[in-house]
Write a protein that holds these residues in place. Sequence first.
Motif, short mmCIF file in Angstrom:
data_model
loop_
_atom_site.label_atom_id
_atom_site.label_comp_id
_atom_site.label_asym_id
_atom_site.label_seq_id
_atom_site.Cartn_x
_atom_site.Cartn_y
_atom_site.Cartn_z
N ARG A 171 0.87 -1.30 0.08
CA ARG A 171 -0.05 -0.01 0.05
C ARG A 171 0.90 1.09 0.00
NH1 ARG A 171 -5.02 -0.62 4.08
NH2 ARG A 171 -5.97 -2.66 3.32
N PHE A 172 0.22 2.18 -0.31
CA PHE A 172 1.13 3.54 -0.36
C PHE A 172 1.55 3.98 0.92
CE2 PHE A 172 1.32 8.18 -0.47
CZ PHE A 172 2.34 8.36 -1.28
N SER A 173 0.74 3.81 1.74
CA SER A 173 0.96 4.45 3.16
C SER A 173 2.16 3.37 3.93
CB SER A 173 -0.31 4.03 4.14
OG SER A 173 -0.70 2.80 4.10
N ASP A 174 2.36 2.20 3.41
CA ASP A 174 3.39 1.55 3.80
C ASP A 174 4.69 1.95 3.11
OD1 ASP A 174 1.48 -0.23 5.17
OD2 ASP A 174 1.32 -1.29 3.44
N LEU A 175 4.64 2.14 1.93
CA LEU A 175 5.91 2.70 1.13
C LEU A 175 6.05 4.25 1.65
CD1 LEU A 175 7.49 1.96 -1.19
CD2 LEU A 175 6.04 3.00 -2.95
N ARG A 176 5.38 5.12 2.10
CA ARG A 176 5.61 6.36 2.55
C ARG A 176 6.33 6.19 3.88
NH1 ARG A 176 0.43 9.77 3.29
NH2 ARG A 176 0.17 8.07 4.92
N ALA A 347 8.18 -3.21 4.84
CA ALA A 347 7.40 -4.39 5.41
C ALA A 347 7.20 -4.15 6.75
CB ALA A 347 8.29 -5.52 5.08
N ASP A 348 7.92 -3.48 7.48
CA ASP A 348 8.04 -3.15 8.97
C ASP A 348 6.62 -1.99 9.02
OD1 ASP A 348 8.98 -3.26 11.60
OD2 ASP A 348 9.45 -1.30 11.50
N ALA A 349 6.66 -1.29 8.30
CA ALA A 349 5.45 -0.19 8.32
C ALA A 349 4.18 -1.00 7.94
CB ALA A 349 5.74 0.89 7.44
N GLN A 350 4.14 -1.83 7.10
CA GLN A 350 3.05 -2.67 7.08
C GLN A 350 2.60 -3.52 7.99
OE1 GLN A 350 3.04 -6.58 4.33
NE2 GLN A 350 2.37 -4.83 2.85
N LYS A 351 3.50 -4.20 8.62
CA LYS A 351 3.32 -4.87 9.83
C LYS A 351 2.48 -4.01 10.81
CE LYS A 351 4.60 -9.00 11.96
NZ LYS A 351 5.83 -10.18 12.20
N LYS A 352 3.03 -2.96 11.27
CA LYS A 352 2.73 -1.88 12.45
C LYS A 352 1.33 -1.29 11.93
CE LYS A 352 7.11 -0.27 13.61
NZ LYS A 352 8.15 1.22 13.56
N ARG A 353 0.87 -1.31 10.70
CA ARG A 353 -0.26 -1.00 10.15
C ARG A 353 -1.28 -2.01 10.72
NH1 ARG A 353 -2.87 -2.22 6.07
NH2 ARG A 353 -1.09 -2.69 4.72
N GLU A 354 -1.05 -3.27 10.33
CA GLU A 354 -1.74 -4.39 10.49
C GLU A 354 -2.13 -4.54 12.18
OE1 GLU A 354 0.27 -7.57 8.49
OE2 GLU A 354 -0.60 -6.84 6.48
N VAL A 355 -1.00 -4.52 12.75
CA VAL A 355 -1.26 -4.60 14.13
C VAL A 355 -2.07 -3.58 14.79
CG1 VAL A 355 0.24 -4.52 16.46
CG2 VAL A 355 1.09 -5.84 14.62
#
Length: 357
Positions: A171-176, A347-355
């Motif tokens: 997702r764009f938010s993860d990439l940002r 990937a770390d930002a993605q995981k934090k978003r999912e948590v």
Amino acid sequence: MQTEFLEEARRQAEICNACRYCEGYCSVFPALHAERAFSDGDLTQLANLCHNCRGCYYACQYTAPHEFALNLPQALANVRQDSWEEFAFPRAAGQAFQKSGLRIALATVLGFALLIWAMLSLASAGGEGFYAVLAHNTMVAIFLPAFLFPLLSLAISLRRYWRAVGAGPLRFSDLRGGFAAAANMRNLNGGHGDGCNFEDEDRFSQGRRFAHQAVMYGFLLCFAATSVATLMHYLLDLRAPYPLWSLPKLLGLSGGLLLTLGCIEMIRLKLRADPELGASGATSGEFGFVALLGFVGLSGLALYGLGQTPLMPAMLALHLGAVLAFFLLTPFSKMAHGFYRLAALTADAQKKREVAR
């Protein structure tokens, strides 16, 4: 990937997870403490999140001679190095560069420089400045494939990495979030904002962070100079050579200075650092990459200074040989670590978003 590296990293990660003394040090520890068991993909992700600042090692009470003999920076560096070799496309090239990077970089630069020098000797382009000895279209024909190959190779490598660590749809938010963490290199700022201990266990310093930023932004400025010059040439019909106060020259000169000084500082820091806290057997690959990148910047500056002298053709051949070698070796050199680290931070930002959901 090598099982012994993964098993040693798993052993140390489990001890660190029980201790939690280094909880606020960098992105590695929140990600580590979020797990109870560590798959190979988890360890690969942790390894590529690690910036090898070494603060956790010098703060740890379980390093040798304690029976636990923790050395988390080296354990993660070994996994990280092994992951770059495993995911590289083609794999054999990645393994070869990590073991003999300095020799490969030197041989590649000299080989390409001699080839370009032979081309310069055989024909006269009839243009102005550099293009008096090598036509613009010839440069494009040489460097376009050299630019496209690393993009393809890195895309395949990063796809392998993304799958291995079990990351989901991007997702764009993860990439940002990944770009924001990479841009300011906050993980080299230490657990308390004082910098890291890369040089000396008793001295916190921002030197390594600033050196990395100089290299990164110097490279981006040089790339921007080339991109702007290309647009001016093809879209605005403004042909090189360009004057000193033109945008390509300003971007290129400032980028070359930052790149050269940043690489010199990185080499100085590496020579002062404890090699036992880095990846085993990776010294040649690391120094080969930094030396090659620094020489690209330095030879570019020298080429500008010698542009109106009889030495210009020889310097042009050497500089273009270095640039060509740099691009072709990028997927296998430590230059690729920037892309892997960006992927890990994303990937770390993605995981934090999912948590957080």
